[in-house]
Design a protein around this motif. Structure first.
Motif, PDB file in Angstrom:
ATOM      1  N   LEU A  84      34.757  54.196  70.815  1.00 11.51           N
ATOM      2  CA  LEU A  84      33.789  54.254  71.916  1.00 11.51           C
ATOM      3  C   LEU A  84      32.358  54.225  71.375  1.00 11.51           C
ATOM      4  N   TRP A  86      29.688  51.101  72.194  1.00 11.02           N
ATOM      5  CA  TRP A  86      28.362  51.266  72.759  1.00 11.02           C
ATOM      6  C   TRP A  86      27.310  50.615  71.853  1.00 11.02           C
ATOM      7  N   SER A  90      22.969  60.264  74.733  1.00  8.89           N
ATOM      8  CA  SER A  90      23.443  61.314  75.637  1.00  8.89           C
ATOM      9  C   SER A  90      22.288  62.143  76.197  1.00  8.89           C
ATOM     10  N   ALA A 100      29.121  65.386  82.063  1.00  7.75           N
ATOM     11  CA  ALA A 100      30.333  65.025  81.311  1.00  7.75           C
ATOM     12  C   ALA A 100      31.315  66.190  81.298  1.00  7.75           C
ATOM     13  N   ALA A 158      32.584  64.567  85.174  1.00  6.90           N
ATOM     14  CA  ALA A 158      32.953  63.184  84.861  1.00  6.90           C
ATOM     15  C   ALA A 158      34.289  62.860  85.524  1.00  6.90           C
ATOM     16  N   VAL A 183      35.945  56.583  80.212  1.00 10.24           N
ATOM     17  CA  VAL A 183      35.115  55.443  79.831  1.00 10.24           C
ATOM     18  C   VAL A 183      35.719  54.130  80.323  1.00 10.24           C
ATOM     19  N   ASN A 184      37.031  53.998  80.181  1.00 10.77           N
ATOM     20  CA  ASN A 184      37.627  52.688  80.443  1.00 10.77           C
ATOM     21  C   ASN A 184      38.109  52.478  81.868  1.00 10.77           C
ATOM     22  N   THR A 243      36.055  53.343  84.566  1.00  7.84           N
ATOM     23  CA  THR A 243      34.918  53.518  85.457  1.00  7.84           C
ATOM     24  C   THR A 243      34.822  52.362  86.447  1.00  7.84           C
ATOM     25  N   ARG A 252      28.234  51.855  85.043  1.00  9.11           N
ATOM     26  CA  ARG A 252      28.642  52.745  83.965  1.00  9.11           C
ATOM     27  C   ARG A 252      27.482  53.615  83.531  1.00  9.11           C
ATOM     28  N   TYR A 280      26.214  55.336  80.569  1.00  5.52           N
ATOM     29  CA  TYR A 280      26.416  55.413  79.120  1.00  5.52           C
ATOM     30  C   TYR A 280      26.069  56.803  78.572  1.00  5.52           C
ATOM     31  N   GLU A 337      29.008  58.979  79.178  1.00  2.16           N
ATOM     32  CA  GLU A 337      30.098  58.561  78.275  1.00  2.16           C
ATOM     33  C   GLU A 337      29.863  59.090  76.869  1.00  2.16           C
ATOM     34  N   THR A 351      31.991  61.711  74.713  1.00  2.00           N
ATOM     35  CA  THR A 351      32.514  61.329  73.396  1.00  2.00           C
ATOM     36  C   THR A 351      32.151  62.381  72.357  1.00  2.00           C
TER      37      THR A 351
END
Lengths: 292, 296
Positions: A118, A122, B45, B72, B76, B251-252, B254, B258, B260, B263, B267
């Motif tokens: 991931l 990005w 983030s 998150a 989320a 993440v996959n 959504t 999106r 970020y 996400e 992460t």
């Protein structure tokens, strides 16, 4: 041996024995058996010989997976070995902040492939990622959209995987380098041999054991490559970054083709055995390896 | 590790030769390459979405905010439920703690039994364990799913604990066997002469002496099980999906725009546990890799 202790030994080994018999040998045998049947959604017991294997041989998704894992495996192992060895050799020159550098090179290895995938997805985002950094710096021609280009996407997986594993190779190589006899370095200095030649022709051959260990570890992670592809590209664009482990998982649990999936898994098993057996033999016949 | 540290110790006088400068330049560039993804994740983030779209990904956040982190963690979405990644965090804890304990216990007992008591077939059993360490999981997964649903433990925490025990067994047995095999045989014989049996020798003598290797095993298993994706996906069940699986779903799956920043916060949150283990354990982490990597 006293009866009680003998009984206890067997009792203690019962879980391992059960796991070895049922979960390892039994499951493997079952998988191989299913691959010879016409199982679809559910396993069937109709024997069809090698039919699953012949349909595998013409399956475009499988052929792409095999090609991808070959490219990925060779590039990933080669690059991780070279980068890991270089980092170890340089760190071994008594540099400052050695332990800080080691931590920086190794920390990616502690994280999961999902996180790795991931993060790199990005970074390599075609609109907002590294490409945009280039554009904002005035390099209008700069293109780095490999993540969405079918013929290049596999190299982005290599990049992420090398980032993840190079530190592991470094740690193994550093341990190997620290085990090289100091007398050898003295002899090299006395004879005035240039450092790069000393490394290439004297030290590297001495470190066969470390290289074998690193190659085996990396090769196992190549065979298991699944999470990284799922997180980074989910096999895409299209089927451009599919890999064998993902082929098996998808056909087992989403596409409902257990026969084809187990044929693919059996093919993976045979390949791994064929690649790793000589490597293991090579490593085992080394005379008394140094501890890592 | 301790075997061969070369004699000259302490700081070296600074002599800037071209070779030395090149060496440091290469190490510095490499360090930047390794740090960049972490740096990008952190700054992303801390940004808002408008800033992420306008500025590029290396920029420091103009007004750092932890809004994405809190979203998150608390809100989320995976599919229809929006309870945040904390659900996965708790599931991962529920899976990890029993899995680590059970897998280490089984591995330690197996390694002990194989190294000191050498029952018949020990070599064969050990060989099978080592071989499995190299075989792709795909070879075992489907029959195990069938067996587990027959036993009624598929899609449950006990099921995934058993799975982690099954696939942790090769490495755990290996490191404990190697540790016990390096202990002097006399120790064992003396205990036998004194009349201690199988479990007493294990509990009173071997386990306390195995403390360093238990630490290594805990490091290996905590990071390994926390980072697991494939077993959690297949065996844990929808109610118990571990953090890695939930993260990937967030993440996959959504829909629409999106986020970020969310996400990347999710992460980083998923990476926190192994990173903390890594930075606290330091050299022990490397020992773990070495112990798991050396065969025979």
């Amino acid at each position: 041996m006293r009866i009680g202790s003998r009984l206890s030994t067997h009792l203690a080994l019962a879980p391992a024995l059960l796991i070895a018999l049922v979960a390892y040998c039994g499951a493997m045998g079952w998988t191989i058996w299913i691959s010879f049947t016409n199982s679809r959604m559910l396993p069937s017991s109709v024997f069809v010989g090698l039919r699953q294997y012949s349909s595998l041989a013409t399956n475009e998704r499988w052929l792409t997976s095999v090609q991808n894992i070959a490219i990925f495996g060779l590039l990933f192992i080669a690059m991780a070995l070279v980068l890991g060895f270089m980092l170890a050799a340089l760190i071994d020159q008594r540099v400052r902040a050695e332990s800080l550098l080691r931590s920086v090179f190794l920390y990616p290895f502690s994280m999961s492939f999902i996180v790795t995938g991931l993060a790199w997805r990005w970074l390599l985002d075609p609109t907002l990622g590294i490409e945009k950094v280039g554009h904002d710096l005035g390099l209008a021609w700069f293109r780095f959209d490999w993540l969405v280009r079918p013929e290049r996407v596999i190299y982005t997986l290599v990049l992420a995987a090398v980032w993840h594993a190079a530190g592991l190779v470094m740690a193994i190589m550093l341990a190997g380098l620290r085990g090289v006899d100091p007398e050898i370095w003295k002899a090299v200095r006395v004879d005035g041999i240039p450092a790069w030649r000393a490394y290439l022709f004297i030290v590297v051959p001495l470190m066969r054991g470390s290289f074998a260990t690193a190659v085996i570890l990396l090769a196992v992670s190549v065979a298991r490559l699944y999470d990284l592809s799922v997180a980074m590209t989910n096999g895409g664009p299209g089927i451009a970054s599919e890999v064998p482990a993902k082929f098996v998982m998808d056909h087992l649990f989403e596409r409902g083709n257990v026969g084809l999936a187990t044929a693919a898994a059996t093919t993976m098993l045979i390949t791994v055995a064929a690649v790793l057996a000589p490597l293991m033999y090579w490593q085992y016949r080394q005379p008394a390896r140094r501890p890592l | 590790m301790s075997a061969a540290i070369r004699e000259p110790r302490g700081r070296r006088p600074w002599k800037p030769t071209p070779a030395r400068l090149g060496l440091y330049a290469f190490l510095l560039i490499s360090a930047l390459f390794f740090l960049m993804p972490l740096y990008v994740m952190v700054v992303t983030s801390l940004k808002g979405m408008p800033e992420i779209r306008q500025a590029h990904l290396l920029n420091l956040p103009a007004a750092p905010s932890f809004a994405a982190w809190s979203k998150a963690w608390f809100a989320a979405c995976t599919g229809l439920s929006c309870n945040g990644i904390r659900v996965g965090f708790i599931n991962s804890l529920r899976i990890m703690v029993p899995s680590v304990i059970v897998s280490i216990l089984v591995g330690a007992i197996t390694g002990y039994a194989l190294s000191f008591w050498r029952p018949r077939g020990a070599v064969l059993l050990f060989g099978v364990l080592i071989a499995v360490a190299f075989i792709p999981y795909q070879v075992f997964i489907y029959p195990l799913v069938r067996i587990f649903s027959y036993l009624g433990i598929n899609n449950s925490v006990p099921g995934i604990v058993v799975i982690h025990t099954i696939f942790g067994l090769p490495t755990m047995t290996l490191i404990f066997r190697n540790h016990f095999a390096a202990l002097p045989e006399e120790l064992f014989k003396a205990a036998r002469v004194d009349g201690a049996g199988f479990w007493r020798i294990f509990g009173a003598i071997m386990l306390p002496m195995a403390l360093p290797i238990i630490v290594v095993a805990v490091i290996l298993q905590v990071t390994g099980i926390w980072n697991d994706f494939i077993f959690g996906l297949v065996f844990a069940g929808r109610e118990n999906l571990p953090m890695t699986v939930q993260l990937n779903n967030i993440v996959n799956s959504t829909q629409g725009e999106r986020e970020y920043n969310v996400e990347m916060a999710a992460t980083l949150l998923t990476a926190t546990v192994p990173l903390v283990v890594y930075f606290i354990s330091g050299r022990w982490f490397v020992r773990g890799i070495a112990a798991g990597a050396v065969k025979g």
